[in-house]
Motif scaffolding. Sequence first.
Motif, PDB file in Angstrom:
ATOM      1  N   TRP A  70       0.747  -1.309  -0.036  1.00  0.00           N
ATOM      2  CA  TRP A  70       0.045  -0.179   0.124  1.00  0.00           C
ATOM      3  C   TRP A  70       0.846   1.347  -0.044  1.00  0.00           C
ATOM      4  O   TRP A  70       0.581   2.207  -0.761  1.00  0.00           O
ATOM      5  N   ASP A  71       1.974   1.228   0.682  1.00  0.00           N
ATOM      6  CA  ASP A  71       2.999   2.532   0.671  1.00  0.00           C
ATOM      7  C   ASP A  71       3.333   2.855  -0.400  1.00  0.00           C
ATOM      8  O   ASP A  71       3.228   3.971  -1.153  1.00  0.00           O
ATOM      9  N   ASP A  72       3.710   1.648  -1.411  1.00  0.00           N
ATOM     10  CA  ASP A  72       4.223   1.980  -2.690  1.00  0.00           C
ATOM     11  C   ASP A  72       3.178   2.821  -3.500  1.00  0.00           C
ATOM     12  O   ASP A  72       3.229   3.340  -4.577  1.00  0.00           O
ATOM     13  N   VAL A  73       1.978   1.945  -3.694  1.00  0.00           N
ATOM     14  CA  VAL A  73       0.721   2.100  -4.545  1.00  0.00           C
ATOM     15  C   VAL A  73       0.345   3.661  -4.060  1.00  0.00           C
ATOM     16  O   VAL A  73      -0.039   4.497  -4.961  1.00  0.00           O
ATOM     17  N   ARG A  74       0.510   3.675  -2.634  1.00  0.00           N
ATOM     18  CA  ARG A  74      -0.098   5.449  -2.479  1.00  0.00           C
ATOM     19  C   ARG A  74       0.736   6.270  -3.075  1.00  0.00           C
ATOM     20  O   ARG A  74       0.459   7.375  -3.536  1.00  0.00           O
ATOM     21  N   ALA A  75       2.197   6.008  -2.909  1.00  0.00           N
ATOM     22  CA  ALA A  75       3.208   7.060  -3.290  1.00  0.00           C
ATOM     23  C   ALA A  75       3.237   7.227  -5.038  1.00  0.00           C
ATOM     24  O   ALA A  75       3.021   8.342  -5.540  1.00  0.00           O
ATOM     25  N   ASP A  76       2.789   6.278  -5.751  1.00  0.00           N
ATOM     26  CA  ASP A  76       2.544   6.313  -7.183  1.00  0.00           C
ATOM     27  C   ASP A  76       1.388   6.933  -7.465  1.00  0.00           C
ATOM     28  O   ASP A  76       1.529   7.871  -8.479  1.00  0.00           O
ATOM     29  N   LEU A  77       0.301   6.794  -6.680  1.00  0.00           N
ATOM     30  CA  LEU A  77      -0.977   7.689  -6.945  1.00  0.00           C
ATOM     31  C   LEU A  77      -0.917   9.261  -6.743  1.00  0.00           C
ATOM     32  O   LEU A  77      -1.252  10.080  -7.455  1.00  0.00           O
ATOM     33  N   LEU A  78      -0.125   9.192  -5.632  1.00  0.00           N
ATOM     34  CA  LEU A  78       0.234  10.845  -5.246  1.00  0.00           C
ATOM     35  C   LEU A  78       0.937  11.507  -6.259  1.00  0.00           C
ATOM     36  O   LEU A  78       0.918  12.443  -6.550  1.00  0.00           O
ATOM     37  N   GLU A  79       1.874  10.754  -6.994  1.00  0.00           N
ATOM     38  CA  GLU A  79       2.882  11.188  -8.057  1.00  0.00           C
ATOM     39  C   GLU A  79       2.168  11.502  -8.974  1.00  0.00           C
ATOM     40  O   GLU A  79       2.372  12.365  -9.794  1.00  0.00           O
ATOM     41  N   ALA A  80       1.270  10.546  -9.575  1.00  0.00           N
ATOM     42  CA  ALA A  80       0.563  10.812 -10.824  1.00  0.00           C
ATOM     43  C   ALA A  80      -0.663  11.525 -10.779  1.00  0.00           C
ATOM     44  O   ALA A  80      -1.159  12.055 -12.011  1.00  0.00           O
ATOM     45  N   ASN A  81      -1.278  12.027  -9.722  1.00  0.00           N
ATOM     46  CA  ASN A  81      -2.412  12.759  -9.471  1.00  0.00           C
ATOM     47  C   ASN A  81      -2.071  14.095  -8.651  1.00  0.00           C
ATOM     48  O   ASN A  81      -1.915  14.020  -7.412  1.00  0.00           O
ATOM     49  N   LYS A  82      -1.751  15.316  -9.392  1.00  0.00           N
ATOM     50  CA  LYS A  82      -1.549  16.472  -8.547  1.00  0.00           C
ATOM     51  C   LYS A  82      -2.416  16.836  -7.763  1.00  0.00           C
ATOM     52  O   LYS A  82      -2.306  17.668  -6.403  1.00  0.00           O
ATOM     53  N   ASN A  83      -3.932  16.256  -7.564  1.00  0.00           N
ATOM     54  CA  ASN A  83      -4.816  16.735  -6.805  1.00  0.00           C
ATOM     55  C   ASN A  83      -5.124  15.720  -5.717  1.00  0.00           C
ATOM     56  O   ASN A  83      -6.052  16.014  -4.793  1.00  0.00           O
ATOM     57  N   ALA A  84      -4.339  14.757  -5.558  1.00  0.00           N
ATOM     58  CA  ALA A  84      -4.426  13.757  -4.462  1.00  0.00           C
ATOM     59  C   ALA A  84      -3.780  14.092  -3.342  1.00  0.00           C
ATOM     60  O   ALA A  84      -2.746  15.143  -3.497  1.00  0.00           O
ATOM     61  N   SER A  85      -4.386  14.010  -2.259  1.00  0.00           N
ATOM     62  CA  SER A  85      -3.609  14.085  -0.827  1.00  0.00           C
ATOM     63  C   SER A  85      -3.698  13.024   0.333  1.00  0.00           C
ATOM     64  O   SER A  85      -4.743  12.206   0.193  1.00  0.00           O
ATOM     65  N   GLU A  86      -2.985  12.945   1.109  1.00  0.00           N
ATOM     66  CA  GLU A  86      -2.963  12.018   2.230  1.00  0.00           C
ATOM     67  C   GLU A  86      -3.764  12.547   3.191  1.00  0.00           C
ATOM     68  O   GLU A  86      -3.873  13.734   3.465  1.00  0.00           O
ATOM     69  N   ALA A  87      -4.482  11.569   3.879  1.00  0.00           N
ATOM     70  CA  ALA A  87      -5.325  11.892   5.169  1.00  0.00           C
ATOM     71  C   ALA A  87      -5.229  10.624   5.960  1.00  0.00           C
ATOM     72  O   ALA A  87      -5.231   9.594   5.667  1.00  0.00           O
ATOM     73  N   GLU A  88      -5.361  11.025   7.263  1.00  0.00           N
ATOM     74  CA  GLU A  88      -5.657  10.143   8.543  1.00  0.00           C
ATOM     75  C   GLU A  88      -7.056   9.610   8.388  1.00  0.00           C
ATOM     76  O   GLU A  88      -7.758  10.327   8.424  1.00  0.00           O
ATOM     77  N   GLY A  89      -7.014   8.208   8.432  1.00  0.00           N
ATOM     78  CA  GLY A  89      -8.468   7.658   8.528  1.00  0.00           C
ATOM     79  C   GLY A  89      -8.434   6.463   9.195  1.00  0.00           C
ATOM     80  O   GLY A  89      -7.553   6.048   9.688  1.00  0.00           O
ATOM     81  N   VAL A  90      -9.844   5.693   9.202  1.00  0.00           N
ATOM     82  CA  VAL A  90     -10.212   4.420   9.932  1.00  0.00           C
ATOM     83  C   VAL A  90      -9.133   3.333   9.398  1.00  0.00           C
ATOM     84  O   VAL A  90      -8.632   2.492  10.230  1.00  0.00           O
ATOM     85  N   PHE A  91      -8.474   3.235   8.317  1.00  0.00           N
ATOM     86  CA  PHE A  91      -7.672   2.421   7.665  1.00  0.00           C
ATOM     87  C   PHE A  91      -6.101   2.918   7.518  1.00  0.00           C
ATOM     88  O   PHE A  91      -5.523   2.367   6.802  1.00  0.00           O
ATOM     89  N   GLY A  92      -6.012   3.688   8.507  1.00  0.00           N
ATOM     90  CA  GLY A  92      -4.583   4.418   8.435  1.00  0.00           C
ATOM     91  C   GLY A  92      -4.460   5.357   7.340  1.00  0.00           C
ATOM     92  O   GLY A  92      -5.313   6.227   7.302  1.00  0.00           O
ATOM     93  N   THR A  93      -3.314   5.648   6.821  1.00  0.00           N
ATOM     94  CA  THR A  93      -3.147   6.608   5.743  1.00  0.00           C
ATOM     95  C   THR A  93      -4.015   6.464   4.708  1.00  0.00           C
ATOM     96  O   THR A  93      -3.753   5.212   3.801  1.00  0.00           O
ATOM     97  N   GLU A  94      -4.729   7.310   4.166  1.00  0.00           N
ATOM     98  CA  GLU A  94      -5.826   7.063   3.081  1.00  0.00           C
ATOM     99  C   GLU A  94      -5.590   8.246   2.262  1.00  0.00           C
ATOM    100  O   GLU A  94      -4.593   9.122   2.287  1.00  0.00           O
ATOM    101  N   LEU A  95      -6.207   8.118   0.837  1.00  0.00           N
ATOM    102  CA  LEU A  95      -6.053   9.097  -0.135  1.00  0.00           C
ATOM    103  C   LEU A  95      -7.258   9.933  -0.351  1.00  0.00           C
ATOM    104  O   LEU A  95      -8.262   9.100  -0.769  1.00  0.00           O
ATOM    105  N   LYS A  96      -7.184  11.332  -0.615  1.00  0.00           N
ATOM    106  CA  LYS A  96      -8.242  12.020  -0.978  1.00  0.00           C
ATOM    107  C   LYS A  96      -8.220  12.164  -2.483  1.00  0.00           C
ATOM    108  O   LYS A  96      -7.091  12.902  -2.606  1.00  0.00           O
ATOM    109  N   LEU A  97      -9.025  11.947  -3.313  1.00  0.00           N
ATOM    110  CA  LEU A  97      -8.611  12.113  -4.966  1.00  0.00           C
ATOM    111  C   LEU A  97     -10.060  12.525  -5.803  1.00  0.00           C
ATOM    112  O   LEU A  97     -10.940  11.848  -5.779  1.00  0.00           O
TER     113      LEU A  97
END
Length: 284
Positions: A127-154
């Motif tokens: 998940w850490d690698d996938v999340r990093a790739d999504l953040l790099e590929a989507n300029k509007n993506a952001s990390e947030a703390e949620g019930v499942f740990g670090t989540e993405l808002k996109l």
Amino acid sequence: MGLFGFGKKKSKKEAEPAGSVDEDKAAAEAANTAAKAESAETVLAEPSGEYVGRGDERGPWDVNDEDVPDYDDYLDLGAYYLPFLQGIELRIKASRATQQVLGSTITYGASSLEIEAFAAPKTMGLWDDVRADLLEANKNASEAEGVFGTELKLPVSVKGGKTVNTRIVGVDGPRWMLRGIFSGKAAVDPDSPETEALNKFFADIVVERGEEPLAPRDLIPMHPPVAPAERRAAKGAAEAEAQEGGKEHFKDIPDNKPKGPLSQDQTTEVKTTLSRGPMFSEVR
């Protein structure tokens, strides 16, 4: 009341501005909040939380977890078993070219949850690698703390010029990663009953990785839905065969294995609606 506890304090703070404003204004404020979070997370560049206790206190579960819930009444999709939730609709996503099942989407009220299971390395999470790739590929993506740990808002642009806010979560298990993409109220309103219900639904999923060799990030093979009654009938038939040592008595048992395309008008997805009473009982 949150599902797991951690991450809830921040979620309440984000939900407060909604108040009694109209839906369009609330969506605009949610997008603005996500943009601000992106700026902050880009500077910090560190996960805001970890999902602790999977397989012990909470799910998603693996079929081999010691405390895995009883999933006899779950819907079998091969890569994972889906729990019961009154009032949901299920869509099965499949390849137009091969008819191979690729994932599923749960619709509940004004919210939806897309579910996919991926193979992962034996020694580390994915998940850490996938999340990093999504953040790099989507300029509007952001990390947030949620019930499942670090989540993405996109925020995602769709036809008609509209923007749909999504919440992407990932949970690492033994040689697998389960990804969920929440949209609708479940993506923007942490206090909505729909959010609570779909969070719990995702946490109750049971994953079956299997022993087939798969490269990391490959989708775990799936098959069309098999209802609990069908699974029990097949199990009973197999046990009877093992006891009697022959196959002659099975000549009158129909073959329920799906044949041919799942839908005659399929384009990119196969849509299957489950109409259920107390359990998954019909696929049409």
